[in-house]
Design an enzyme around this catalytic site. Structure first.
Site, PDB file in Angstrom:
ATOM      1  N   CYS A 243       0.832  -1.206   0.000  1.00  0.00           N
ATOM      2  CA  CYS A 243       0.000   0.000   0.000  1.00  0.00           C
ATOM      3  C   CYS A 243       0.864   1.253   0.000  1.00  0.00           C
ATOM      4  CB  CYS A 243      -0.931  -0.004   1.208  1.00  0.00           C
ATOM      5  SG  CYS A 243      -1.950   1.481   1.345  1.00  0.00           S
TER       6      CYS A 243
ATOM      7  N   CYS B  17      -5.636  -2.197   7.005  1.00  0.00           N
ATOM      8  CA  CYS B  17      -6.543  -1.068   6.830  1.00  0.00           C
ATOM      9  C   CYS B  17      -7.908  -1.471   6.281  1.00  0.00           C
ATOM     10  CB  CYS B  17      -5.905  -0.010   5.938  1.00  0.00           C
ATOM     11  SG  CYS B  17      -5.307  -0.630   4.352  1.00  0.00           S
TER      12      CYS B  17
END
EC number: 2.8.1.13
Length: 380
Positions: free
Chosen positions: A105, A203
């Site tokens: 990410c 997340c």
């Protein structure tokens, strides 16, 4: 230790709703820069779910922007995230490995998609609330990624795939501060999220049970759990749901009548030690120090180096095979830059070295880069 900036620059801050990015924005404003905020939405499903905090995070970020008197833009990177991060996450789990999506990410979303978007807005630099530092080395002409000064919060492990262009365009304002000072500043200047808890976990999963989430995307087949003597001691619900070193949720606690396998007494807890995809078998052992949980050699692929590439025989190297692990002395035994592979060894045994996780190399406080663990030896 970030590169010295001109008196005033246009800096786009990734404002997450947390205290670290909020204080980062305030620090940059105090230095006289033009600060603009962007809130990144990286996961679109389940906005109304009890487990999803995205909506509240944006409200917190907007409140911070209002207090600081800066503009904030809500940008949706969910499509990029699914293509570049989540798809790889599922592929790795399907292959029996345990990936670290936060590493990908950072490289693909926060320091690529976000960076590109910020530059289109006329930014000179971007900034985030990561605990790390950037230093320009005049001797080599390279930008270096350094550990954050707070050893308990250092996030260089997750940033090891950043390249020279990304580092040259990035600021980490809180990397020079301990977390306690960041909290103190937030309280002192009256930030609305000053007491907000740090986010934990992956997340896009949030606070939901991991197995429940993964079950929605991956097929699974139950199979046997065996001990180090090959005796069946239980049944797993699917190999993808387990990772090496896992203790909770195995479902074989209290099997003291099975005896005491090597390395552990009969009252010691069970740990996941091996996964055999060919036979769909999960192996578990008793005792944290069981030999099957110890490794001194590993091979890794998909290597990414920030600047200087470590060489076989080079001294002074250390590595982490998981986040929050203390640095451990290591040696690079072989490295193929073209194939992006390497093999490493450690004088001291490493615990539960897990394929799919990152091994990250350091020379002192400088993060050199890292690779994805492909395999590790296990002591017999």
């Amino acid at each position: 230790m970030n590169t010295q900036l001109p008196p005033k620059q246009r800096i786009v801050v990734g404002l997450s709703g947390g205290v670290d990015s909020a204080v980062s924005a305030w620090l940059l404003k105090q230095q006289g820069h033009e600060v603009v905020a962007i809130f990144m939405k990286n996961w679109e499903d389940d906005d109304d779910s009890e487990f999803c905090s995205s909506r509240q995070d944006f409200l917190d970020a907007a409140s911070v922007a209002d207090v600081l008197g800066i503009e904030i833009e809500h940008v949706n990177f969910a499509a990029e995230y699914k293509d570049r991060v989540f798809a790889e996450f599922l592929r790795e789990y399907s292959a029996g490995r345990t990936p670290n999506p936060d590493v990908l990410c950072n490289a693909e979303i926060k320091f690529k998609a976000f960076l590109d978007h910020a530059m289109r807005l006329g930014a000179d630099r971007i900034a985030t609330g990561h605990y790390a530092r950037v230093r320009h080395n005049p001797a080599t002409g390279l930008h270096e990624l350094l550990k954050g000064l707070d050893p308990l919060k250092d996030q260089s492990y997750f940033l090891h795939r950043l390249n020279q262009a990304q580092l040259a365009s990035t600021l980490f304002p809180v990397g020079e501060l301990p977390k306690t000072e960041v909290r103190r500043i937030a309280l002192e200047i009256g930030l609305p999220n000053a007491k907000k808890k740090d986010s934990t976990g992956i997340c896009f999963i949030g606070e939901r049970p991991f197995r429940e989430f993964l079950n929605r995307y991956l097929s699974h087949e139950p199979g046997p759990i065996k001990d180090d003597r090959g005796r069946r001691i239980g049944e797993h619900v699917g190999l993808s749901f387990y990772t090496l070193g896992q203790r909770k949720g195995i479902g074989i606690g209290g099997l003291k009548e099975k005896g005491a396998p090597r390395g552990g007494g009969e009252h010691e807890p069970w740990f996941v030690a091996r996964k055999d995809l060919a036979s769909n078998t999960l192996y578990a052992v008793q005792g944290h120090d069981h030999p099957w949980l110890q490794s001194q050699r590993l091979s890794a692929d998909d290597a990414s180096w920030i600047g200087t590439v470590p060489q076989p025989g080079q001294g002074g190297l250390a590595a982490k095979t998981r986040y929050r692990q203390a640095d451990s002395a290591c040696a690079v035994d072989a490295l193929d830059a073209a194939a992006r592979t390497l093999s490493m060894s450690f004088p001291a045994p490493q615990w539960a070295v897990t394929p799919g996780q990152s091994v990250v190399l350091y020379e002192g406080e400088v993060c050199l880069g890292g690779a994805v663990i492909a395999a590790a030896d296990q002591r017999a």
